[in-house]
Design a protein around this motif. Sequence first.
Motif, PDB file in Angstrom:
ATOM      1  N   VAL A 170     110.504 -43.982 -12.793  1.00  0.00           N
ATOM      2  CA  VAL A 170     110.085 -43.638 -11.435  1.00  0.00           C
ATOM      3  C   VAL A 170     108.924 -44.542 -10.993  1.00  0.00           C
ATOM      4  O   VAL A 170     108.856 -44.968  -9.832  1.00  0.00           O
ATOM      5  CB  VAL A 170     109.773 -42.125 -11.296  1.00  0.00           C
ATOM      6  CG1 VAL A 170     108.460 -41.736 -11.923  1.00  0.00           C
ATOM      7  CG2 VAL A 170     109.796 -41.711  -9.838  1.00  0.00           C
ATOM      8  N   VAL A 171     108.027 -44.889 -11.920  1.00  0.00           N
ATOM      9  CA  VAL A 171     106.902 -45.753 -11.547  1.00  0.00           C
ATOM     10  C   VAL A 171     107.407 -47.159 -11.181  1.00  0.00           C
ATOM     11  O   VAL A 171     106.916 -47.786 -10.232  1.00  0.00           O
ATOM     12  CB  VAL A 171     105.847 -45.795 -12.680  1.00  0.00           C
ATOM     13  CG1 VAL A 171     104.782 -46.841 -12.397  1.00  0.00           C
ATOM     14  CG2 VAL A 171     105.196 -44.420 -12.852  1.00  0.00           C
ATOM     15  N   GLU A 172     108.406 -47.637 -11.899  1.00  0.00           N
ATOM     16  CA  GLU A 172     108.965 -48.952 -11.557  1.00  0.00           C
ATOM     17  C   GLU A 172     109.689 -48.909 -10.206  1.00  0.00           C
ATOM     18  O   GLU A 172     109.679 -49.893  -9.455  1.00  0.00           O
ATOM     19  CB  GLU A 172     109.902 -49.441 -12.669  1.00  0.00           C
ATOM     20  CG  GLU A 172     109.110 -49.858 -13.920  1.00  0.00           C
ATOM     21  CD  GLU A 172     109.977 -50.397 -15.055  1.00  0.00           C
ATOM     22  OE1 GLU A 172     111.206 -50.144 -15.044  1.00  0.00           O
ATOM     23  OE2 GLU A 172     109.407 -51.056 -15.953  1.00  0.00           O
ATOM     24  N   ALA A 173     110.285 -47.768  -9.901  1.00  0.00           N
ATOM     25  CA  ALA A 173     110.920 -47.634  -8.583  1.00  0.00           C
ATOM     26  C   ALA A 173     109.860 -47.654  -7.485  1.00  0.00           C
ATOM     27  O   ALA A 173     110.056 -48.257  -6.420  1.00  0.00           O
ATOM     28  CB  ALA A 173     111.747 -46.350  -8.517  1.00  0.00           C
ATOM     29  N   VAL A 174     108.714 -47.022  -7.752  1.00  0.00           N
ATOM     30  CA  VAL A 174     107.620 -47.051  -6.766  1.00  0.00           C
ATOM     31  C   VAL A 174     107.116 -48.491  -6.601  1.00  0.00           C
ATOM     32  O   VAL A 174     106.840 -48.940  -5.492  1.00  0.00           O
ATOM     33  CB  VAL A 174     106.467 -46.107  -7.190  1.00  0.00           C
ATOM     34  CG1 VAL A 174     105.269 -46.273  -6.260  1.00  0.00           C
ATOM     35  CG2 VAL A 174     106.934 -44.659  -7.187  1.00  0.00           C
ATOM     36  N   HIS A 220     104.402 -42.302 -35.272  1.00  0.00           N
ATOM     37  CA  HIS A 220     104.574 -41.662 -33.966  1.00  0.00           C
ATOM     38  C   HIS A 220     103.773 -42.383 -32.886  1.00  0.00           C
ATOM     39  O   HIS A 220     103.400 -41.787 -31.881  1.00  0.00           O
ATOM     40  CB  HIS A 220     104.156 -40.195 -34.035  1.00  0.00           C
ATOM     41  CG  HIS A 220     105.076 -39.349 -34.850  1.00  0.00           C
ATOM     42  ND1 HIS A 220     106.238 -38.816 -34.343  1.00  0.00           N
ATOM     43  CD2 HIS A 220     105.035 -38.990 -36.149  1.00  0.00           C
ATOM     44  CE1 HIS A 220     106.854 -38.142 -35.292  1.00  0.00           C
ATOM     45  NE2 HIS A 220     106.149 -38.234 -36.408  1.00  0.00           N
ATOM     46  N   SER A 221     103.462 -43.647 -33.115  1.00  0.00           N
ATOM     47  CA  SER A 221     102.689 -44.411 -32.145  1.00  0.00           C
ATOM     48  C   SER A 221     103.546 -45.566 -31.624  1.00  0.00           C
ATOM     49  O   SER A 221     104.291 -46.175 -32.396  1.00  0.00           O
ATOM     50  CB  SER A 221     101.415 -44.956 -32.804  1.00  0.00           C
ATOM     51  OG  SER A 221     100.590 -43.881 -33.219  1.00  0.00           O
ATOM     52  N   HIS A 222     103.479 -45.820 -30.324  1.00  0.00           N
ATOM     53  CA  HIS A 222     104.335 -46.855 -29.723  1.00  0.00           C
ATOM     54  C   HIS A 222     103.581 -47.600 -28.635  1.00  0.00           C
ATOM     55  O   HIS A 222     102.643 -47.068 -28.066  1.00  0.00           O
ATOM     56  CB  HIS A 222     105.582 -46.227 -29.077  1.00  0.00           C
ATOM     57  CG  HIS A 222     106.407 -45.443 -30.023  1.00  0.00           C
ATOM     58  ND1 HIS A 222     107.286 -46.021 -30.901  1.00  0.00           N
ATOM     59  CD2 HIS A 222     106.467 -44.119 -30.257  1.00  0.00           C
ATOM     60  CE1 HIS A 222     107.853 -45.090 -31.634  1.00  0.00           C
ATOM     61  NE2 HIS A 222     107.378 -43.921 -31.268  1.00  0.00           N
ATOM     62  N   ASP A 223     104.047 -48.817 -28.356  1.00  0.00           N
ATOM     63  CA  ASP A 223     103.573 -49.554 -27.185  1.00  0.00           C
ATOM     64  C   ASP A 223     104.722 -49.618 -26.186  1.00  0.00           C
ATOM     65  O   ASP A 223     105.844 -49.945 -26.574  1.00  0.00           O
ATOM     66  CB  ASP A 223     103.201 -50.995 -27.551  1.00  0.00           C
ATOM     67  CG  ASP A 223     101.977 -51.049 -28.456  1.00  0.00           C
ATOM     68  OD1 ASP A 223     101.433 -49.981 -28.792  1.00  0.00           O
ATOM     69  OD2 ASP A 223     101.576 -52.166 -28.820  1.00  0.00           O
ATOM     70  N   TYR A 224     104.438 -49.324 -24.946  1.00  0.00           N
ATOM     71  CA  TYR A 224     105.458 -49.411 -23.892  1.00  0.00           C
ATOM     72  C   TYR A 224     105.044 -50.517 -22.923  1.00  0.00           C
ATOM     73  O   TYR A 224     103.868 -50.809 -22.773  1.00  0.00           O
ATOM     74  CB  TYR A 224     105.573 -48.085 -23.136  1.00  0.00           C
ATOM     75  CG  TYR A 224     106.041 -46.931 -23.997  1.00  0.00           C
ATOM     76  CD1 TYR A 224     107.401 -46.669 -24.147  1.00  0.00           C
ATOM     77  CD2 TYR A 224     105.134 -46.110 -24.660  1.00  0.00           C
ATOM     78  CE1 TYR A 224     107.835 -45.612 -24.930  1.00  0.00           C
ATOM     79  CE2 TYR A 224     105.563 -45.052 -25.449  1.00  0.00           C
ATOM     80  CZ  TYR A 224     106.916 -44.808 -25.576  1.00  0.00           C
ATOM     81  OH  TYR A 224     107.340 -43.769 -26.357  1.00  0.00           O
ATOM     82  N   ARG A 225     106.012 -51.079 -22.274  1.00  0.00           N
ATOM     83  CA  ARG A 225     105.757 -52.135 -21.304  1.00  0.00           C
ATOM     84  C   ARG A 225     106.502 -51.777 -20.036  1.00  0.00           C
ATOM     85  O   ARG A 225     107.683 -51.424 -20.102  1.00  0.00           O
ATOM     86  CB  ARG A 225     106.336 -53.393 -21.934  1.00  0.00           C
ATOM     87  CG  ARG A 225     105.933 -54.744 -21.460  1.00  0.00           C
ATOM     88  CD  ARG A 225     104.518 -55.146 -21.590  1.00  0.00           C
ATOM     89  NE  ARG A 225     104.420 -56.436 -20.937  1.00  0.00           N
ATOM     90  CZ  ARG A 225     104.433 -57.587 -21.576  1.00  0.00           C
ATOM     91  NH1 ARG A 225     104.509 -57.624 -22.881  1.00  0.00           N
ATOM     92  NH2 ARG A 225     104.376 -58.707 -20.904  1.00  0.00           N
ATOM     93  N   LEU A 226     105.864 -51.797 -18.901  1.00  0.00           N
ATOM     94  CA  LEU A 226     106.610 -51.506 -17.683  1.00  0.00           C
ATOM     95  C   LEU A 226     106.262 -52.490 -16.577  1.00  0.00           C
ATOM     96  O   LEU A 226     105.173 -53.080 -16.582  1.00  0.00           O
ATOM     97  CB  LEU A 226     106.427 -50.061 -17.216  1.00  0.00           C
ATOM     98  CG  LEU A 226     105.084 -49.601 -16.712  1.00  0.00           C
ATOM     99  CD1 LEU A 226     105.280 -48.465 -15.711  1.00  0.00           C
ATOM    100  CD2 LEU A 226     104.243 -49.079 -17.866  1.00  0.00           C
TER     101      LEU A 226
END
Length: 353
Positions: free
Chosen positions: A315-319, A184-190
């Motif tokens: 939404v953060v990428e849109a900001v 249940h652990s993940h790395d995200y990239r944005l």
Amino acid sequence: MHRRVRIDSDIRRATTLPASFYTDRERFARLRESVFAHSWQFVGDELQVTAPGDVLPFELLPGSLDEPLLLARGLDGTLRCLSNVCTHRGNLLRSEAGNCRKLRCRYHGRRFGLDGRFEFMPEFEQAADFPRPDDDLPQAALGSLDGLLFAGLQPVVDFAAWIGPLRERIGFLPLSQFRAEPAHSHDYRLAAHWALYVDNYLEGFHIPYVHPDLAKAVDYESYETELFAWGNVQIARAGGSECRFDGSDIAAYYFWLFPNTMLNFYPWGLSVNVVQPLDLDSTRVLFRSYVWRPELLGRGAGGALDRVELEDEAVVEAVQRGIRSRLYRQGRFSPARERGVHQFHRLLSGMGG
Ligand code: FES
Ligand SMILES: [Fe+2]
């Protein structure tokens, strides 16, 4: 030369950090030193280094500080966080986890105890005034929250003060029974500045707009933010008959500890989030789950973390694209709903932002 940003202490009058804050490369690099090099960072849990002689190399804040460190459990059981850099000519001491009685550099044979003390070096008989204290391995500060480890190079605040308000509020949870759950652990990239991700995290204001399913699990009206010196907690009460902590109406505690650590407590356990700046417009977010009551996974406010994360990232990428506008400079805060964001901007601007 940069104009120092000043955020008014009165949220009713204050303006947010200016867009230039998030787009200025020099300021980004400056914050790495003024903020992150003086911060506490999540390292993992003590179960990775339980036996005397266990050693675990790691980098503090990979992608940003990249500081080579080493967790070392002494033969007397004491756990320390040492520099992983040999004091001779800078070779990395350990590249892999393992168990040993001494730390031996593979370059020219310098040897240290597991407490970091210099012990031996060949071919140095003629060296004057040797060894000196700076031939020992430097130590980083290490703190433990019931087995969850945090390290810092020169933290601006001591560990007890940093973690204390969280400890007080979640003292009723048996943290030492929580277990790491890699599935249940993940790395995200944005594609956004790290502070935009934190800004978004620090308010529940957007929940009804951005997270339609989460909005059903929590009660928006009673959502509250409590500030403390180096962080804050957002407390979400359960909507309807949604999953909650036993004996209370609380669905989630969202703790944020300056600058980039989040500890989210749900009835099933804990999700630790670490926001790692990679570049001016690139961020990695680690989600590390510690499960306490597996039967409650998938329920309530902590039930669909992956979907909520993807909604936040969008939404953060849109900001991130928005703040590049020539027509946007800065905004204002909602005194009712953005106290956490205001606090974050105040702390950042006070530390060389
Ligand atoms: S760099 Fe370690 S012994 Fe020379
Ligand atoms: Fe969100």
